[in-house]
Design a protein around this motif. Structure first.
Motif, short mmCIF file in Angstrom:
data_model
loop_
_atom_site.label_atom_id
_atom_site.label_comp_id
_atom_site.label_asym_id
_atom_site.label_seq_id
_atom_site.Cartn_x
_atom_site.Cartn_y
_atom_site.Cartn_z
N GLN A 162 7.35 -4.13 6.48
CA GLN A 162 6.17 -4.38 7.32
C GLN A 162 5.47 -5.68 6.92
O GLN A 162 5.34 -5.99 5.74
CB GLN A 162 5.19 -3.21 7.20
CG GLN A 162 5.73 -1.90 7.72
CD GLN A 162 4.77 -0.73 7.54
OE1 GLN A 162 5.16 0.38 7.24
NE2 GLN A 162 3.48 -1.00 7.74
N ASP B 129 -6.43 10.35 2.14
CA ASP B 129 -5.30 9.86 2.94
C ASP B 129 -4.85 8.47 2.49
O ASP B 129 -4.18 7.76 3.25
CB ASP B 129 -5.65 9.86 4.42
CG ASP B 129 -6.92 9.07 4.74
OD1 ASP B 129 -7.65 8.70 3.78
OD2 ASP B 129 -7.19 8.82 5.92
N GLY C 90 -0.72 17.34 10.94
CA GLY C 90 -0.05 16.75 9.79
C GLY C 90 -0.54 17.38 8.49
O GLY C 90 -1.24 18.39 8.49
N ARG D 148 -1.71 6.36 4.13
CA ARG D 148 -0.37 6.96 4.17
C ARG D 148 -0.06 7.65 5.49
O ARG D 148 1.11 7.94 5.78
CB ARG D 148 -0.21 7.94 3.01
CG ARG D 148 -1.06 9.20 3.11
CD ARG D 148 -0.99 9.98 1.82
NE ARG D 148 -1.56 11.30 1.93
CZ ARG D 148 -1.78 12.11 0.90
NH1 ARG D 148 -1.49 11.70 -0.32
NH2 ARG D 148 -2.28 13.32 1.08
N ARG D 149 -1.07 7.93 6.30
CA ARG D 149 -0.82 8.52 7.61
C ARG D 149 -0.39 7.48 8.63
O ARG D 149 0.26 7.81 9.62
CB ARG D 149 -2.09 9.23 8.10
CG ARG D 149 -2.45 10.48 7.33
CD ARG D 149 -3.72 11.11 7.87
NE ARG D 149 -3.58 11.50 9.28
CZ ARG D 149 -3.09 12.66 9.70
NH1 ARG D 149 -2.67 13.57 8.82
NH2 ARG D 149 -3.02 12.94 10.99
N ASN D 150 -0.79 6.23 8.42
CA ASN D 150 -0.55 5.18 9.40
C ASN D 150 0.54 4.19 8.98
O ASN D 150 0.81 3.23 9.70
CB ASN D 150 -1.84 4.41 9.67
CG ASN D 150 -2.94 5.32 10.21
OD1 ASN D 150 -3.74 5.83 9.46
ND2 ASN D 150 -2.96 5.54 11.51
N ASN D 151 1.12 4.41 7.81
CA ASN D 151 2.18 3.53 7.31
C ASN D 151 3.26 4.36 6.64
O ASN D 151 2.94 5.34 5.95
CB ASN D 151 1.60 2.53 6.29
CG ASN D 151 0.49 1.68 6.88
OD1 ASN D 151 0.73 0.66 7.51
ND2 ASN D 151 -0.76 2.10 6.66
N THR D 152 4.50 3.99 6.84
CA THR D 152 5.62 4.75 6.29
C THR D 152 6.03 4.15 4.95
O THR D 152 6.39 2.97 4.86
CB THR D 152 6.82 4.72 7.25
OG1 THR D 152 6.41 5.22 8.52
CG2 THR D 152 7.96 5.58 6.71
N GLU D 153 5.94 4.97 3.90
CA GLU D 153 6.19 4.47 2.55
C GLU D 153 7.59 3.89 2.39
O GLU D 153 7.78 2.83 1.80
CB GLU D 153 5.98 5.60 1.54
CG GLU D 153 6.19 5.17 0.10
CD GLU D 153 5.85 6.26 -0.90
OE1 GLU D 153 6.09 6.06 -2.10
OE2 GLU D 153 5.32 7.32 -0.47
N SER D 154 8.60 4.55 2.95
CA SER D 154 9.99 4.13 2.74
C SER D 154 10.32 2.80 3.42
O SER D 154 11.24 2.10 3.00
CB SER D 154 10.95 5.21 3.25
OG SER D 154 10.76 5.43 4.65
N THR D 155 9.54 2.43 4.44
CA THR D 155 9.82 1.17 5.14
C THR D 155 8.70 0.15 4.93
O THR D 155 8.61 -0.83 5.65
CB THR D 155 10.00 1.43 6.66
OG1 THR D 155 8.80 2.01 7.19
CG2 THR D 155 11.17 2.38 6.90
N LEU D 156 7.86 0.42 3.95
CA LEU D 156 6.71 -0.44 3.74
C LEU D 156 7.11 -1.89 3.46
O LEU D 156 6.45 -2.83 3.89
CB LEU D 156 5.87 0.10 2.57
CG LEU D 156 4.43 -0.40 2.47
CD1 LEU D 156 3.61 0.08 3.65
CD2 LEU D 156 3.80 0.08 1.17
#
Length: 479
Positions: free
Chosen positions: A209, A281, A433, A198-206
């Motif tokens: 990707q 994480d 963070g 979750r630190r290296n990927n954005t949930e809302s735009t997953l």
């Protein structure tokens, strides 16, 4: 003369046959453990049990500070489960799993002290792991500020539940002890890939990707316990991922709960247990739907079944257990003037709660802690290495410990003190963070960890391994 020669020949043949059979038996005896078949008479004694820990009546839930009321609605039951193992030298170990967000140190200590009083087992012989479901009951901790604004009557109900929970865990261990019987234990590993860093990927735009960024560890460690007839008695499995698919007001084990239910269908007479890994994480993404929790549960269960169908490693009945608490250092705690200045400038209500909690401690004449007694545990079950770490450890601990102890090592977070704090790697601590910094305030710590946090924990694991003759793959911790 001819008769004498014939007799000598027959004797020679017999001797050659005996030598051949003896050599074959020796070769076969050495070969059997390698292919995973038990040697006759080399049995563990194991016993397992489970108990329903779903709250009776309404109770406040844990996991999300946005919750504003208690609940008494159940999606499915919450469970605590235990597996007791005893080797041929009478060495005993107890695995305990619970569908809870995390058991804080004061409760874990009480449980282990009571187990010691009743069964004579020390802390090194007990692993208590929480699944970290965010759909379980709130665990009261007098040493931490609460993220919830609960009426006093709700706090009292939580305290009462905690007392009931302690008594249920002690009785659970006793039930498992009573079920001890000859068994064989096997280890293996599957794979599941629904964890997302979750630190290296954005949930809302997953959904946009085409690839995901790590680090990750997709391993699904599995232990299988069979009775003398080859029937599955117990299945213990793990995964490193937050149990945060669901966020409503229904009791649920989240995806680990659904995984256990699926496996229970496959093995109706067995005790099925889940252990949470270093998923501090890692999130199950996408999420927020019951259908997704069921999907991830089925995915995880399928991985466990696949591992059980492969050639698993037979574990000889030899158990080594070790445990220590290290003083994990915190950076300089704030002074009273710094806290008051922070309080006037801050606009975040959760940080205000933290600052008020620290100010109250100083007003009472108490000092703010500069270190924390952090639990580190290592077992060798046959040749299967198992490491238990406290707090919400991030995935890099699993990766690094496997480099030190071996690829097939089982690494569990959320163990023995599951609610203490996030445990960041040195890299995450430097980045900051939530996992590296701000979560410390939510967890009620006066400051962040010192930069040596990762090295201190890895050193403790390595030292425990060396002291207990557990082989190391990598002897240096230097990257």
């Amino acid at each position: 003369m001819i008769m004498h020669t014939h007799q000598t020949y027959n004797q020679l043949r017999k001797r050659i046959l005996i030598l051949f059979l003896s050599s074959f038996s020796l070769i076969l005896g050495n070969f059997i453990p390698t292919i995973g078949c038990p040697i006759e008479g080399s049995a563990w004694m194991t016993g397992s049990a489970q108990v329903d820990i779903t709250p009776e009546g309404s109770l406040w839930m844990a996991g999300y500070a946005s919750r504003t009321k208690p609940t008494n609605v159940k999606m499915h039951s919450l469970w605590a489960k235990a597996l007791v193992v005893k080797d041929q030298q009478e060495n005993i170990g107890v695995f305990i799993s619970a569908d809870l967000v995390g058991i804080p140190k004061h409760l874990s200590d009480r449980m282990r002290d009571k187990i010691n009083d009743k069964f004579g087992l020390s802390k090194n012989q007990i692993i208590i792991n929480s699944s970290h479901t965010h759909s379980g009951p709130y665990m009261f901790d007098p040493f931490r500020p609460s993220s919830y604004t609960m009426p006093e009557k709700e706090i009292e109900k939580v305290k009462l539940y905690n007392e009931v929970l302690v008594n249920k865990i002690i009785a659970l261990v006793g039930d498992a002890m009573e079920n001890l019987a000859p068994s064989q234990i096997y280890s293996g590993e599957g794979t599941a890939r629904f964890q997302v860093n979750r630190r290296n990927n954005t949930e809302s735009t997953l959904w946009q990707q085409s690839d995901l960024n790590g680090p990750n560890d997709y391993a699904v460690p599995v232990l299988k316990v069979e009775d003398e007839s080859g029937n599955v008695k117990t299945v213990l499995f793990g995964y490193a991922c937050h149990a945060t698919v669901l966020s409503g007001y229904e009791w649920s084990g989240d995806y680990p709960g659904f995984a256990q239910l699926e496996l229970q269908k496959e093995f109706p007479d067995a005790t099925v247990m889940f252990f949470q890994g270093c998923g501090g994480d890692q999130n199950p993404l996408p999420r927020r739907k019951e259908s997704l929790a069921l999907q991830y549960g089925k995915t995880l269960a399928a991985s466990v079944v696949q591992a059980l169908q492969e050639d698993m490693t037979h574990l000889e009945p030899k158990l080594t257990t070790a445990y220590k608490e290290i003083d994990l250092k915190l950076s300089n705690p704030p002074s009273m003037s710094e806290l008051k200045e922070f309080r006037t400038q801050n606009e975040n209500k959760y940080f205000d709660t933290w600052a008020d909690f620290m100010i109250e401690k100083l007003d009472r004449g108490e000092s703010l802690i500069e270190s924390y007694p952090y639990p580190v545990q290592i077992w060798n079950l046959g040749d299967q290495k198992i490491v238990g770490l406290g707090g919400e450890t991030v995935i890099e601990y699993s990766i690094r410990i496997k480099e030190i102890l071996g690829r097939n090592t089982f690494v569990f977070g959320y163990s023995n003190d599951a609610n203490c704090a996030y445990i960041p790697s040195s890299r995450i601590l430097e980045e900051g963070g939530y996992e590296g910094k701000t979560s410390q305030y939510h967890k009620g710590f006066p400051s962040v960890w010192e930069s040596s946090v990762e090295l201190d924990i890895l050193n403790a694991v390595t030292q425990l391994a060396r002291e207990n003759n557990i082989p190391l793959i990598q002897r240096s911790l230097a990257k």
